[in-house]
Design a protein around this motif. Structure first.
Motif, PDB file in Angstrom:
ATOM      1  N   GLU A  22       0.830  -1.206   0.000  1.00  0.00           N
ATOM      2  CA  GLU A  22       0.000   0.000   0.000  1.00  0.00           C
ATOM      3  C   GLU A  22       0.864   1.256   0.000  1.00  0.00           C
ATOM      4  O   GLU A  22       0.465   2.299  -0.506  1.00  0.00           O
ATOM      5  CB  GLU A  22      -0.894  -0.016   1.248  1.00  0.00           C
ATOM      6  CG  GLU A  22      -1.786   1.186   1.396  1.00  0.00           C
ATOM      7  CD  GLU A  22      -2.612   1.137   2.674  1.00  0.00           C
ATOM      8  OE1 GLU A  22      -3.334   2.120   2.917  1.00  0.00           O
ATOM      9  OE2 GLU A  22      -2.541   0.143   3.425  1.00  0.00           O
ATOM     10  N   PHE A  23       2.069   1.132   0.567  1.00  0.00           N
ATOM     11  CA  PHE A  23       2.948   2.285   0.741  1.00  0.00           C
ATOM     12  C   PHE A  23       4.182   2.193  -0.157  1.00  0.00           C
ATOM     13  O   PHE A  23       4.474   1.142  -0.708  1.00  0.00           O
ATOM     14  CB  PHE A  23       3.391   2.391   2.204  1.00  0.00           C
ATOM     15  CG  PHE A  23       2.247   2.519   3.159  1.00  0.00           C
ATOM     16  CD1 PHE A  23       1.597   3.734   3.317  1.00  0.00           C
ATOM     17  CD2 PHE A  23       1.810   1.434   3.894  1.00  0.00           C
ATOM     18  CE1 PHE A  23       0.535   3.864   4.186  1.00  0.00           C
ATOM     19  CE2 PHE A  23       0.757   1.542   4.761  1.00  0.00           C
ATOM     20  CZ  PHE A  23       0.109   2.758   4.917  1.00  0.00           C
ATOM     21  N   VAL A  24       4.879   3.315  -0.275  1.00  0.00           N
ATOM     22  CA  VAL A  24       6.127   3.359  -1.032  1.00  0.00           C
ATOM     23  C   VAL A  24       7.090   2.330  -0.444  1.00  0.00           C
ATOM     24  O   VAL A  24       7.262   2.231   0.768  1.00  0.00           O
ATOM     25  CB  VAL A  24       6.768   4.771  -0.954  1.00  0.00           C
ATOM     26  CG1 VAL A  24       8.152   4.768  -1.581  1.00  0.00           C
ATOM     27  CG2 VAL A  24       5.880   5.804  -1.620  1.00  0.00           C
ATOM     28  N   SER A  25       7.693   1.532  -1.306  1.00  0.00           N
ATOM     29  CA  SER A  25       8.697   0.566  -0.868  1.00  0.00           C
ATOM     30  C   SER A  25       9.800   0.483  -1.912  1.00  0.00           C
ATOM     31  O   SER A  25       9.613   0.875  -3.062  1.00  0.00           O
ATOM     32  CB  SER A  25       8.068  -0.810  -0.624  1.00  0.00           C
ATOM     33  OG  SER A  25       7.528  -1.310  -1.822  1.00  0.00           O
ATOM     34  N   ASP A  26      10.940  -0.014  -1.491  1.00  0.00           N
ATOM     35  CA  ASP A  26      12.079  -0.144  -2.397  1.00  0.00           C
ATOM     36  C   ASP A  26      12.235  -1.603  -2.803  1.00  0.00           C
ATOM     37  O   ASP A  26      12.185  -2.497  -1.969  1.00  0.00           O
ATOM     38  CB  ASP A  26      13.365   0.317  -1.714  1.00  0.00           C
ATOM     39  CG  ASP A  26      13.347   1.804  -1.407  1.00  0.00           C
ATOM     40  OD1 ASP A  26      12.671   2.556  -2.128  1.00  0.00           O
ATOM     41  OD2 ASP A  26      14.007   2.211  -0.445  1.00  0.00           O
ATOM     42  N   ARG A  27      12.427  -1.819  -4.090  1.00  0.00           N
ATOM     43  CA  ARG A  27      12.755  -3.150  -4.602  1.00  0.00           C
ATOM     44  C   ARG A  27      14.256  -3.147  -4.853  1.00  0.00           C
ATOM     45  O   ARG A  27      14.766  -2.337  -5.621  1.00  0.00           O
ATOM     46  CB  ARG A  27      12.006  -3.433  -5.897  1.00  0.00           C
ATOM     47  CG  ARG A  27      12.334  -4.791  -6.495  1.00  0.00           C
ATOM     48  CD  ARG A  27      11.732  -4.928  -7.893  1.00  0.00           C
ATOM     49  NE  ARG A  27      11.973  -6.226  -8.454  1.00  0.00           N
ATOM     50  CZ  ARG A  27      13.054  -6.555  -9.142  1.00  0.00           C
ATOM     51  NH1 ARG A  27      14.020  -5.677  -9.342  1.00  0.00           N
ATOM     52  NH2 ARG A  27      13.181  -7.777  -9.642  1.00  0.00           N
ATOM     53  N   ILE A  28      14.955  -4.049  -4.191  1.00  0.00           N
ATOM     54  CA  ILE A  28      16.412  -4.096  -4.299  1.00  0.00           C
ATOM     55  C   ILE A  28      16.818  -5.438  -4.883  1.00  0.00           C
ATOM     56  O   ILE A  28      16.424  -6.489  -4.381  1.00  0.00           O
ATOM     57  CB  ILE A  28      17.077  -3.889  -2.925  1.00  0.00           C
ATOM     58  CG1 ILE A  28      16.682  -2.517  -2.370  1.00  0.00           C
ATOM     59  CG2 ILE A  28      18.592  -4.032  -3.030  1.00  0.00           C
ATOM     60  CD1 ILE A  28      17.122  -2.268  -0.948  1.00  0.00           C
ATOM     61  N   GLU A  29      17.597  -5.358  -5.936  1.00  0.00           N
ATOM     62  CA  GLU A  29      18.156  -6.543  -6.574  1.00  0.00           C
ATOM     63  C   GLU A  29      19.668  -6.386  -6.570  1.00  0.00           C
ATOM     64  O   GLU A  29      20.185  -5.337  -6.956  1.00  0.00           O
ATOM     65  CB  GLU A  29      17.630  -6.652  -8.008  1.00  0.00           C
ATOM     66  CG  GLU A  29      18.077  -7.869  -8.743  1.00  0.00           C
ATOM     67  CD  GLU A  29      17.411  -7.996 -10.110  1.00  0.00           C
ATOM     68  OE1 GLU A  29      17.706  -8.980 -10.793  1.00  0.00           O
ATOM     69  OE2 GLU A  29      16.621  -7.113 -10.496  1.00  0.00           O
ATOM     70  N   ALA A  30      20.369  -7.414  -6.096  1.00  0.00           N
ATOM     71  CA  ALA A  30      21.825  -7.300  -5.989  1.00  0.00           C
ATOM     72  C   ALA A  30      22.499  -8.608  -6.388  1.00  0.00           C
ATOM     73  O   ALA A  30      22.006  -9.693  -6.093  1.00  0.00           O
ATOM     74  CB  ALA A  30      22.222  -6.939  -4.560  1.00  0.00           C
ATOM     75  N   VAL A  31      23.624  -8.462  -7.053  1.00  0.00           N
ATOM     76  CA  VAL A  31      24.503  -9.585  -7.357  1.00  0.00           C
ATOM     77  C   VAL A  31      25.890  -9.179  -6.889  1.00  0.00           C
ATOM     78  O   VAL A  31      26.443  -8.164  -7.332  1.00  0.00           O
ATOM     79  CB  VAL A  31      24.524  -9.928  -8.861  1.00  0.00           C
ATOM     80  CG1 VAL A  31      25.494 -11.077  -9.130  1.00  0.00           C
ATOM     81  CG2 VAL A  31      23.134 -10.265  -9.364  1.00  0.00           C
ATOM     82  N   VAL A  32      26.430  -9.952  -5.949  1.00  0.00           N
ATOM     83  CA  VAL A  32      27.760  -9.693  -5.413  1.00  0.00           C
ATOM     84  C   VAL A  32      28.621 -10.869  -5.817  1.00  0.00           C
ATOM     85  O   VAL A  32      28.257 -12.025  -5.592  1.00  0.00           O
ATOM     86  CB  VAL A  32      27.720  -9.563  -3.869  1.00  0.00           C
ATOM     87  CG1 VAL A  32      29.085  -9.230  -3.322  1.00  0.00           C
ATOM     88  CG2 VAL A  32      26.696  -8.522  -3.446  1.00  0.00           C
ATOM     89  N   GLY A  33      29.759 -10.592  -6.458  1.00  0.00           N
ATOM     90  CA  GLY A  33      30.592 -11.676  -6.960  1.00  0.00           C
ATOM     91  C   GLY A  33      32.013 -11.626  -6.464  1.00  0.00           C
ATOM     92  O   GLY A  33      32.524 -10.573  -6.090  1.00  0.00           O
TER      93      GLY A  33
END
Length: 143
Positions: A22-33
């Motif tokens: 319902e509220f503002v949210s952050d979508r975080i996608e990460a690849v650490v190698g």
């Protein structure tokens, strides 16, 4: 300790992810190698939650963050990074973290915009030193 890669990949695409809240949210996608953690004890982490290392060497990082500001905003006071470290239940003492190569993309869809805006940083090279939750640093005054 070493790992070839570590991934955080949400199950939904950007707008599908943010539509679930319902509220503002952050979508975080990460690849650490290519991560090497020097002088690290897995036993200490499991037993006392102590995160101690002389060096965490990160070969590459690809980070994508998406925010849809067209959703309702819920203003929450979030703790600063250092406060999160101080509140960790075990000891943290990392001499340094080194990132050799990184790409960071931040996309935001503003409330009254037709299209999202994006900013990218490529070739990111960074070093952080003296990451600790020792409370002596919390009380020490800087002159």
């Amino acid at each position: 300790m070493a790992t070839d890669s570590f991934k955080i990949h949400p199950n939904w695409a950007e707008y599908d992810f943010t539509a679930r809240s319902e509220f503002v949210s952050d979508r975080i996608e990460a690849v650490v190698g290519s991560v090497l953690v020097h002088n690290f004890s897995t036993a200490a982490l499991i037993k006392s939650k102590s995160l101690v290392s002389s060096l965490i060497d990160i070969g590459n990082l690809n980070l994508n963050v998406f925010r849809d500001n067209r959703r309702k905003s819920r203003h929450l006071i979030k703790p600063a990074f250092q406060e999160l470290i101080y509140n960790y239940p075990g000891a943290i003492n990392i001499d340094s973290i080194a990132l050799s190569k990184g790409t960071i993309n931040y996309t935001e869809h503003a409330r009254q915009a037709n299209e999202p805006g994006k900013i990218s940083f490529t070739g990111v090279n960074a070093k952080l030193y003296n990451i600790s939750n020792d409370t002596i640093y919390k009380r020490r005054r800087h002159i």
